[in-house]
Design a protein around this motif. Sequence first.
Motif, PDB file in Angstrom:
ATOM      1  N   CYS A 303       7.049  54.238  44.929  1.00 59.67           N
ATOM      2  CA  CYS A 303       7.159  52.794  44.667  1.00 59.67           C
ATOM      3  C   CYS A 303       8.574  52.422  44.253  1.00 59.67           C
ATOM      4  O   CYS A 303       9.114  51.397  44.697  1.00 59.67           O
ATOM      5  N   GLU A 304       9.189  53.237  43.406  1.00 61.22           N
ATOM      6  CA  GLU A 304      10.556  52.950  42.968  1.00 61.22           C
ATOM      7  C   GLU A 304      11.526  52.962  44.140  1.00 61.22           C
ATOM      8  O   GLU A 304      12.538  52.242  44.132  1.00 61.22           O
ATOM      9  N   PRO A 308      12.375  48.114  46.080  1.00 58.85           N
ATOM     10  CA  PRO A 308      13.633  47.348  46.169  1.00 58.85           C
ATOM     11  C   PRO A 308      14.008  46.931  47.580  1.00 58.85           C
ATOM     12  O   PRO A 308      14.694  45.928  47.775  1.00 58.85           O
ATOM     13  N   THR A 309      13.578  47.685  48.583  1.00 55.05           N
ATOM     14  CA  THR A 309      13.937  47.353  49.967  1.00 55.05           C
ATOM     15  C   THR A 309      12.864  46.542  50.678  1.00 55.05           C
ATOM     16  O   THR A 309      12.969  46.292  51.879  1.00 55.05           O
ATOM     17  N   GLY A 310      11.842  46.128  49.942  1.00 51.78           N
ATOM     18  CA  GLY A 310      10.771  45.345  50.562  1.00 51.78           C
ATOM     19  C   GLY A 310       9.824  46.173  51.389  1.00 51.78           C
ATOM     20  O   GLY A 310       9.129  45.647  52.259  1.00 51.78           O
ATOM     21  N   GLY A 311       9.766  47.471  51.128  1.00 47.44           N
ATOM     22  CA  GLY A 311       8.911  48.354  51.909  1.00 47.44           C
ATOM     23  C   GLY A 311       7.449  48.269  51.553  1.00 47.44           C
ATOM     24  O   GLY A 311       6.604  48.767  52.297  1.00 47.44           O
ATOM     25  N   LEU A 312       7.100  47.644  50.418  1.00 47.14           N
ATOM     26  CA  LEU A 312       5.710  47.536  49.984  1.00 47.14           C
ATOM     27  C   LEU A 312       5.417  46.124  49.512  1.00 47.14           C
ATOM     28  O   LEU A 312       6.268  45.459  48.904  1.00 47.14           O
ATOM     29  N   GLU A 316      -0.224  46.400  48.393  1.00 40.86           N
ATOM     30  CA  GLU A 316      -0.060  47.800  48.787  1.00 40.86           C
ATOM     31  C   GLU A 316       0.263  48.664  47.577  1.00 40.86           C
ATOM     32  O   GLU A 316      -0.216  49.795  47.457  1.00 40.86           O
ATOM     33  N   ILE A 317       1.043  48.114  46.657  1.00 38.41           N
ATOM     34  CA  ILE A 317       1.339  48.836  45.417  1.00 38.41           C
ATOM     35  C   ILE A 317       0.063  49.032  44.602  1.00 38.41           C
ATOM     36  O   ILE A 317      -0.201  50.122  44.078  1.00 38.41           O
ATOM     37  N   ARG A 318      -0.741  47.981  44.499  1.00 38.53           N
ATOM     38  CA  ARG A 318      -1.990  48.075  43.737  1.00 38.53           C
ATOM     39  C   ARG A 318      -2.961  49.062  44.384  1.00 38.53           C
ATOM     40  O   ARG A 318      -3.661  49.804  43.689  1.00 38.53           O
ATOM     41  N   GLU A 319      -2.982  49.083  45.714  1.00 39.33           N
ATOM     42  CA  GLU A 319      -3.869  50.014  46.411  1.00 39.33           C
ATOM     43  C   GLU A 319      -3.477  51.464  46.140  1.00 39.33           C
ATOM     44  O   GLU A 319      -4.337  52.339  45.999  1.00 39.33           O
ATOM     45  N   ILE A 320      -2.180  51.741  46.056  1.00 38.53           N
ATOM     46  CA  ILE A 320      -1.711  53.097  45.787  1.00 38.53           C
ATOM     47  C   ILE A 320      -2.276  53.616  44.471  1.00 38.53           C
ATOM     48  O   ILE A 320      -2.660  54.779  44.349  1.00 38.53           O
ATOM     49  N   ASP A 330       0.097  39.753  49.258  1.00 36.30           N
ATOM     50  CA  ASP A 330       0.699  40.278  50.476  1.00 36.30           C
ATOM     51  C   ASP A 330       2.178  39.916  50.598  1.00 36.30           C
ATOM     52  O   ASP A 330       2.817  40.203  51.611  1.00 36.30           O
ATOM     53  N   GLU A 331       2.725  39.260  49.569  1.00 34.05           N
ATOM     54  CA  GLU A 331       4.152  38.967  49.553  1.00 34.05           C
ATOM     55  C   GLU A 331       4.939  40.241  49.271  1.00 34.05           C
ATOM     56  O   GLU A 331       4.526  41.079  48.476  1.00 34.05           O
ATOM     57  N   ARG A 332       6.099  40.354  49.881  1.00 34.35           N
ATOM     58  CA  ARG A 332       6.958  41.522  49.680  1.00 34.35           C
ATOM     59  C   ARG A 332       7.992  41.230  48.596  1.00 34.35           C
ATOM     60  O   ARG A 332       8.566  40.141  48.545  1.00 34.35           O
TER      61      ARG A 332
END
Length: 375
Positions: A303-304, A308-312, A316-320, A330-332
């Motif tokens: 995640c770190e 920062p690059t908008g990859g998640l 998606e972070i919460r799902e991880i 769903d906003e990046r």
Amino acid sequence: MRDCIDTIARHFGKMRPKHVIKDNGKIIKTVDDRLNYLLGSYPNELMTASEFLEKVIAQYYTYNNAFIYIKWDMALEKIEALYPLDFPLLEILEDRENNLYARFTFGGGERTVVPYSSIIHIRRHFNRDEIFGDDNSRIMIEDLSTLKAAKASIVNAVKSFTALRGYLRWLTTMRPEDMKKAHDDFVNTYTTNNPSGVASTDNKVEFHELSTKVTTFNSQQMNYVRDNIYKHFGINENIIMGKYTEDEYIAFYESILEPVAIKLAQEMTDKIFTRRERGFGNEIILESNRLNFMSVASKIKICETLIPTGGLTINEIREIFGYAGIEGGDERLISLNFVKAKDQSLYQTGNNDNSLKGGEDNGENGNENGTTRAS
């Protein structure tokens, strides 16, 4: 063998089949249609998608062959259901024009014959036969026989622990029939269902014990036999017992689950879609959230790196981390500390390096007073 096969099947059941459209190898769309529902939820009326995959993989590793029957709705030209078939109940036929057909028992004993092209077929140890994968028994029979003998020796050792073994020496002269009756009475009384292992005699007979030494396999020999079976399936005891580390599971996924997933996805794509549909990018994929089996520390590092690059996205972070999605999730997220390489001078100084020649302003990018415009 059953434990090995069940372990692989249970983990493969976590795969998620999807109908997607690809362009130049990249997924551009997940198709929301009846096929995607069948693949991801209920392939047929008898089982869920997870159970469907588990049965297919159980057949695959038990017989080194797995078959799936595609039931079509001919009127709508769409798939009604997908059924995994029992390998022992299926046979391949060939007509005079060398066309192949599959005949199998389906449902309540109904015999069905369909073209081989309507059957999804994956195989393992595909070597000697032109169609089927090689049988397991030729390879495994020695190790299984050894393991069976090892387990039998343990059972015999337990049974012999309190067994009374020896011979009777009669101290008086007896008729043969009387001797046999006395012998049978002694056996029935003290050697059958005698958990104590103790007997008593009178002054007419002496009992002489015969020592019995039952040989069993030691732990190293047992481990050797088990490891041979584990190697056949490419797993180890930690995977079987669920005590694997992150690296062990990644190796298990990449060496066992992923190759079968690729094989099954390719075969499903080929048998479900026409050549024209495949040309438009229609494809079946099997994917798994590999982050689920990573440690919390590894998830945080990912995640770190990607946030920062908008990859998640937020969801998606919460799902991880096992949390449900939220509205607007769903906003990046993206850091303002990053810029495109070609725009870095403009971002840092307000000047576009491409507009400067020799370090002098020729006035083309300034105003009438010769000052430079900054954005």
